[in-house]
Scaffold this motif. Structure first.
Motif, short mmCIF file in Angstrom:
data_model
loop_
_atom_site.label_atom_id
_atom_site.label_comp_id
_atom_site.label_asym_id
_atom_site.label_seq_id
_atom_site.Cartn_x
_atom_site.Cartn_y
_atom_site.Cartn_z
N UNK A 320 8.88 99.55 98.35
CA UNK A 320 7.81 98.59 98.09
C UNK A 320 8.15 97.71 96.89
N UNK A 321 8.70 98.32 95.85
CA UNK A 321 9.07 97.57 94.66
C UNK A 321 10.27 96.66 94.94
N UNK A 322 11.20 97.16 95.71
CA UNK A 322 12.42 96.38 95.99
C UNK A 322 12.11 95.17 96.85
N UNK A 323 11.23 95.33 97.84
CA UNK A 323 10.87 94.19 98.69
C UNK A 323 10.23 93.06 97.89
N UNK A 324 9.62 93.40 96.76
CA UNK A 324 8.96 92.39 95.93
C UNK A 324 9.91 91.69 94.97
N UNK A 325 11.16 92.14 94.92
CA UNK A 325 12.12 91.53 94.00
C UNK A 325 12.51 90.14 94.45
N UNK A 326 12.73 89.26 93.47
CA UNK A 326 13.11 87.88 93.75
C UNK A 326 14.59 87.70 93.47
N UNK A 377 23.41 89.01 97.16
CA UNK A 377 23.24 90.08 98.12
C UNK A 377 21.83 90.64 97.93
N UNK A 378 21.12 90.80 99.03
CA UNK A 378 19.73 91.24 98.96
C UNK A 378 19.63 92.67 98.41
N UNK A 379 18.67 92.93 97.53
CA UNK A 379 18.47 94.30 97.07
C UNK A 379 18.14 95.20 98.26
N UNK A 380 18.74 96.37 98.28
CA UNK A 380 18.79 97.19 99.49
C UNK A 380 18.34 98.61 99.21
N UNK A 381 17.62 99.19 100.17
CA UNK A 381 17.27 100.61 100.12
C UNK A 381 17.76 101.26 101.41
N UNK A 400 22.34 98.37 95.71
CA UNK A 400 22.12 99.23 96.87
C UNK A 400 21.59 100.58 96.39
N UNK A 401 20.39 100.91 96.81
CA UNK A 401 19.70 102.15 96.42
C UNK A 401 19.80 103.10 97.60
N UNK A 402 20.67 104.13 97.47
CA UNK A 402 20.99 104.99 98.61
C UNK A 402 20.51 106.41 98.35
#
Length: 492
Positions: A320-326, A377-381, A400-402
């Motif tokens: 949820x937090x990552x999707x809000x990143x610009x 590169x888009x922030x990624x989970x 990249x958050x894995x």
């Protein structure tokens, strides 16, 4: 997105930065007057052309450092301290310029660049205070036949090779302790981000640093300038921050002259979240540990190891937090994620995501190149990461958050330690006894317990195993630049 072009204020700051070599207190062209381009990774635009030093320039720089060594070593500690203190004060005054230059050449959001200026500047202040606290000891030997004097002396001329990802802090945390100890130096800044170092060295010049004490050789070929310096028997110390592979090569070269070495090398940081963790604190800490500097840090959390009972909720909160990143140019307001440093970094991020998904991981968000002129590169989970995914063994250096899961404490420790690296680890638990066990059990030189950012000029920074040797910062940091001498004075 189409990145904005540089405005007049940005161009004005860049025009004030010297772009030559700095040797024996003089800014000069490289031999043959060759230059190389420095680019803004957000736009691909050339923002400066910098002197492209040669082997001959490298030798000249070491000549200057050697010539200045005796005088600088004999300079009173208080004088060295005051020069470092003035440099710290000037860094505070020029903070906005330094932050802007860092963002333009490296890409990180301007707020993070300001944070690096504050952090990097602290090494100047800290070691200005340590310069006057270099101590030895004196006492009678056990036999009573003489007095023992143990004294500390500067190791001599040093060579520093710094990385592109923290262009100010990596320079200050090598240069500051060397100056405090009485050592001269040659610094080779990174080809991708040399401008911050050049601006900083001009600040040292303004602070009153004597000629030849710090010398700078920029070059498009690190090897061409590094090899002659490292091979020169007059050099006494080598400090490098960068990849483990390159570090091993440099250690081998340094062995020929038995140089003192400090190596801050690669990382594969585990971040372990136990079932009793405060999830709000764990999410905040994990995001800070992963996405700071766009994930391009040796201290970045690489493997997120979460207890299976809370993994789903934890991952959902992070996503949820990552999707809000610009995503955008670091100078733009509200940007959280700037560009990666170059096309190779983007290609690596794509490869690691593709490999993880092919081996059964779930792509929760991101996972692709962001649209734009630069290397975004888009922030990624990623969830359900397999233990055989490349991310588990390879440093990501990207946003990249894995997440992988565990069931028992022993399993978490086994996964965390299953790497040749040992720089830093992070642990989130409300169980104090467990936290203390993790200090003993995790094989890393540093650990964050319920916190995601731990670097501080007053603390020793460094790792174990193939993450390097030596420490930078703290009371330990100045010791890397001092040699111990024992003298016996007979009493009769």
């Amino acid at each position: 997105m189409k990145a904005a072009e540089m405005n007049k204020a940005e161009k004005a700051v860049l025009e004030r930065i010297p772009t030559g070599l700095f040797i024996a207190g003089r800014w000069q062209d490289a031999t043959g007057a060759a230059t190389f381009d420095v680019r803004d990774p957000a736009t691909g635009e050339t923002i400066a052309r910098v002197a492209d030093g040669t082997a001959a320039d490298a030798t000249s720089a070491l000549d200057a450092a050697v010539a200045a060594q005796e005088g600088w070593a004999a300079t009173p500690a208080r004088t060295r301290s005051e020069i470092l203190r003035r440099a710290w004060e000037l860094v505070q005054q020029r903070a906005e310029d330094l932050a802007l230059v860092m963002t333009l050449e490296m890409g990180k959001p301007i707020a993070e660049s300001r944070g690096e200026v504050a952090y990097g500047g602290e090494f100047l202040r800290w070691f200005s205070e340590e310069a006057v606290r270099i101590q030895g000891r004196y006492g009678q030997n056990p036999e009573g036949t003489g007095n023992m004097i143990v004294s500390q002396h500067p190791v001599g001329p040093c060579f520093f090779i710094t990385p592109w990802n923290f262009p100010l802090a990596m320079a200050t945390r090598k240069i500051a302790p060397a100056l405090a100890a009485g050592c001269t130096s040659v610094i080779k800044p990174p080809q991708l981000t040399p401008l911050t170092t050049l601006l900083f060295v001009s600040i040292l010049e303004e602070a009153g640093l004597p000629k030849g004490v710090v010398n700078v050789v920029t070059s498009s070929s690190s090897r061409s300038v590094s090899e002659p310096i490292i091979a020169d028997p007059r050099l006494r110390k080598l400090s490098f921050t960068g990849s483990t592979g390159v570090g091993k090569q440099l250690i081998a070269q340094a062995s020929e002259n038995v140089l003192r070495v400090s190596m801050e090398l690669g990382g594969n940081a585990p971040l372990v979240v136990f079932e009793d963790a405060d999830l709000d604190r764990a999410v905040d800490g994990a995001i800070a540990a992963k996405f700071r500097n766009i994930g391009q840090a040796c201290t970045a959390a690489n493997r997120i190891i979460v207890h299976e009972d809370i993994a789903e909720e934890f991952t959902a909160r992070v996503a949820e937090r990552v999707r809000a990143m610009t995503v955008g140019r670091g100078t733009d307001a509200g940007v959280n994620i700037g560009p990666l440093i170059d096309e190779d970094a983007v290609a690596k991020a794509e490869r690691l995501v593709d490999d993880a998904v092919a081996k059964g991981a779930t792509l929760v968000c991101g996972g692709h190149r962001a649209q734009g002129d630069g290397t975004f590169f888009a922030p990624t989970v990623i969830a359900d990461l397999s233990r055989d995914a490349e991310i588990m063994s390879e440093e990501i250096f990207g946003p990249i958050f894995a997440v992988t899961t565990f069931r028992t404490e022993d399993e978490a420790v086994e996964v965390a330690n299953d790497t040749e690296y040992g720089l830093i680890s992070y642990v989130f638990t409300e169980n104090l006894a467990r936290g203390n066990r993790m200090i003993d059990r995790l094989e890393t030189g540093m650990m964050g317990l319920n916190v995601g950012v731990i670097s501080n000029a007053a603390a020793p920074f460094g790792g174990v195993k193939q993450s390097g040797v030596g420490r930078e910062g703290g009371a330990e940091g100045i010791g890397e630049y001092l040699s111990t001498k024992y003298t016996l004075v007979p009493t009769s």
